[in-house]
Every structure is written in C-alpha cells, then in structure tokens.
Motif scaffolding. Structure first.
Motif, PDB file in Angstrom:
ATOM      1  N   ASP A  11      38.636  36.000  36.380  1.00 15.61           N
ATOM      2  CA  ASP A  11      39.386  37.106  36.986  1.00 15.61           C
ATOM      3  C   ASP A  11      39.556  36.860  38.484  1.00 15.61           C
ATOM      4  OD1 ASP A  11      40.658  39.593  37.201  1.00 15.61           O
ATOM      5  OD2 ASP A  11      38.774  40.593  37.687  1.00 15.61           O
ATOM      6  N   HIS A  12      40.773  36.937  38.942  1.00 17.44           N
ATOM      7  CA  HIS A  12      41.041  36.728  40.362  1.00 17.44           C
ATOM      8  C   HIS A  12      42.047  37.779  40.827  1.00 17.44           C
ATOM      9  CE1 HIS A  12      41.720  35.299  44.236  1.00 17.44           C
ATOM     10  NE2 HIS A  12      42.226  34.109  44.016  1.00 17.44           N
ATOM     11  N   ARG A  13      41.579  38.627  41.736  1.00 16.98           N
ATOM     12  CA  ARG A  13      42.442  39.653  42.322  1.00 16.98           C
ATOM     13  C   ARG A  13      42.427  39.511  43.826  1.00 16.98           C
ATOM     14  NH1 ARG A  13      39.594  44.393  40.671  1.00 16.98           N
ATOM     15  NH2 ARG A  13      37.996  42.937  40.122  1.00 16.98           N
ATOM     16  N   PRO A  14      43.562  39.625  44.447  1.00 15.20           N
ATOM     17  CA  PRO A  14      43.627  39.489  45.905  1.00 15.20           C
ATOM     18  C   PRO A  14      42.667  40.466  46.602  1.00 15.20           C
ATOM     19  CG  PRO A  14      45.824  39.595  44.970  1.00 15.20           C
ATOM     20  CD  PRO A  14      44.863  39.903  43.856  1.00 15.20           C
ATOM     21  N   GLY A  15      41.987  39.950  47.614  1.00 18.04           N
ATOM     22  CA  GLY A  15      41.108  40.786  48.425  1.00 18.04           C
ATOM     23  C   GLY A  15      39.668  40.817  47.970  1.00 18.04           C
ATOM     24  N   TRP A  16      39.374  40.334  46.762  1.00 19.41           N
ATOM     25  CA  TRP A  16      38.009  40.361  46.243  1.00 19.41           C
ATOM     26  C   TRP A  16      37.338  39.011  46.449  1.00 19.41           C
ATOM     27  CZ3 TRP A  16      35.378  44.435  43.901  1.00 19.41           C
ATOM     28  CH2 TRP A  16      36.130  45.584  43.713  1.00 19.41           C
ATOM     29  N   VAL A  17      36.089  39.035  46.892  1.00 21.11           N
ATOM     30  CA  VAL A  17      35.264  37.835  46.964  1.00 21.11           C
ATOM     31  C   VAL A  17      34.577  37.722  45.608  1.00 21.11           C
ATOM     32  CG1 VAL A  17      33.269  36.756  48.068  1.00 21.11           C
ATOM     33  CG2 VAL A  17      34.903  38.055  49.443  1.00 21.11           C
ATOM     34  N   ARG A  18      34.709  36.570  44.990  1.00 20.66           N
ATOM     35  CA  ARG A  18      34.210  36.400  43.631  1.00 20.66           C
ATOM     36  C   ARG A  18      32.931  35.567  43.627  1.00 20.66           C
ATOM     37  NH1 ARG A  18      37.642  33.598  40.398  1.00 20.66           N
ATOM     38  NH2 ARG A  18      38.057  32.252  42.168  1.00 20.66           N
ATOM     39  N   LEU A  19      31.920  36.053  42.925  1.00 20.00           N
ATOM     40  CA  LEU A  19      30.654  35.341  42.756  1.00 20.00           C
ATOM     41  C   LEU A  19      30.485  35.045  41.275  1.00 20.00           C
ATOM     42  CD1 LEU A  19      27.225  36.048  44.282  1.00 20.00           C
ATOM     43  CD2 LEU A  19      27.434  35.723  41.836  1.00 20.00           C
ATOM     44  N   ASP A  20      30.213  33.784  40.960  1.00 19.54           N
ATOM     45  CA  ASP A  20      29.996  33.394  39.566  1.00 19.54           C
ATOM     46  C   ASP A  20      29.102  32.159  39.562  1.00 19.54           C
ATOM     47  OD1 ASP A  20      31.543  34.281  36.834  1.00 19.54           O
ATOM     48  OD2 ASP A  20      30.813  32.227  36.707  1.00 19.54           O
ATOM     49  N   CYS A  21      28.421  31.920  38.443  1.00 21.30           N
ATOM     50  CA  CYS A  21      27.543  30.750  38.343  1.00 21.30           C
ATOM     51  C   CYS A  21      28.269  29.552  37.745  1.00 21.30           C
ATOM     52  CB  CYS A  21      26.302  31.085  37.532  1.00 21.30           C
ATOM     53  SG  CYS A  21      26.638  31.419  35.798  1.00 21.30           S
ATOM     54  N   ASN A  22      29.488  29.740  37.283  1.00 18.36           N
ATOM     55  CA  ASN A  22      30.240  28.659  36.646  1.00 18.36           C
ATOM     56  C   ASN A  22      31.245  28.064  37.632  1.00 18.36           C
ATOM     57  OD1 ASN A  22      31.827  26.990  35.081  1.00 18.36           O
ATOM     58  ND2 ASN A  22      32.023  28.447  33.397  1.00 18.36           N
ATOM     59  N   PRO A  23      31.057  26.810  38.030  1.00 18.78           N
ATOM     60  CA  PRO A  23      31.987  26.212  38.992  1.00 18.78           C
ATOM     61  C   PRO A  23      33.415  26.085  38.454  1.00 18.78           C
ATOM     62  CG  PRO A  23      30.419  24.578  38.200  1.00 18.78           C
ATOM     63  CD  PRO A  23      29.990  25.895  37.639  1.00 18.78           C
ATOM     64  N   ASP A  24      33.580  26.067  37.134  1.00 17.13           N
ATOM     65  CA  ASP A  24      34.923  25.990  36.548  1.00 17.13           C
ATOM     66  C   ASP A  24      35.764  27.231  36.855  1.00 17.13           C
ATOM     67  OD1 ASP A  24      34.299  23.515  35.497  1.00 17.13           O
ATOM     68  OD2 ASP A  24      33.779  24.310  33.514  1.00 17.13           O
ATOM     69  N   ASN A  25      35.106  28.337  37.216  1.00 12.28           N
ATOM     70  CA  ASN A  25      35.822  29.575  37.535  1.00 12.28           C
ATOM     71  C   ASN A  25      36.298  29.615  38.983  1.00 12.28           C
ATOM     72  OD1 ASN A  25      35.510  30.512  34.923  1.00 12.28           O
ATOM     73  ND2 ASN A  25      33.579  31.518  35.381  1.00 12.28           N
ATOM     74  N   ASN A  26      35.938  28.608  39.773  1.00 11.95           N
ATOM     75  CA  ASN A  26      36.333  28.507  41.185  1.00 11.95           C
ATOM     76  C   ASN A  26      36.011  29.762  42.007  1.00 11.95           C
ATOM     77  OD1 ASN A  26      37.439  25.873  40.919  1.00 11.95           O
ATOM     78  ND2 ASN A  26      39.223  26.793  39.924  1.00 11.95           N
ATOM     79  N   PRO A  27      34.768  30.247  41.931  1.00 12.59           N
ATOM     80  CA  PRO A  27      34.422  31.426  42.728  1.00 12.59           C
ATOM     81  C   PRO A  27      34.283  31.062  44.205  1.00 12.59           C
ATOM     82  CG  PRO A  27      32.463  30.573  41.701  1.00 12.59           C
ATOM     83  CD  PRO A  27      33.616  29.738  41.190  1.00 12.59           C
TER      84      PRO A  27
END
Length: 71
Positions: A11-27
């Motif tokens: 999930d990618h929405r403008p303005g949100w900083v994304r944290l995830d443990c999976n590098p494939d999700n490009n957080p």
C-alpha cells in the motif's frame, strides 16, 4: 503532517511514511517491530495506522508497540 503506516505491505499513499519488514515492498523505513526503530521514535507523528498489523503480533509484542507509540 507526519503520517506513519506500520506494516504497510505494498500500500502506497502520498504523504504517508511506510514501515515494513519486507524489502520487496519498498518501505521508507525497513524494520521489524517491536521495538520501533530510531527513525520512528525520533519523530512526532500526527497519525499512526496499523491496519491488520497488530493482529500479526504476539499480545506482549502488541502491548509493547502501543506503549512505544503512546510515548
């Protein structure tokens, strides 16, 4: 406005900083939580979302994470 999405997946929405443990999700923040990494603790967040995320943690991990977020 500082917005944080924990366990964001793809999930990618403008303005949100994304944290995830999976590098494939490009957080923006690559981390396994808890504990929260310094990149999260050093900022003040206006909103934090954890959609379907807390359910993937053990109860004691979820409790620790919520405590850290509240501080």
């Amino acid at each position: 406005m500082n917005l944080l999405s924990l366990g964001c997946g793809k999930d990618h929405r403008p303005g949100w900083v994304r944290l995830d443990c999976n590098p494939d999700n490009n957080p923006e923040i690559l981390a396994t939580v808890p504990p929260l990494p310094p990149a999260v603790l050093e900022r003040r967040w206006h909103e934090v979302e954890a959609i379907h995320f807390l359910a993937s943690l053990w109860p004691w991990e979820a409790r620790e994470l919520v405590k850290q977020l509240w501080q």
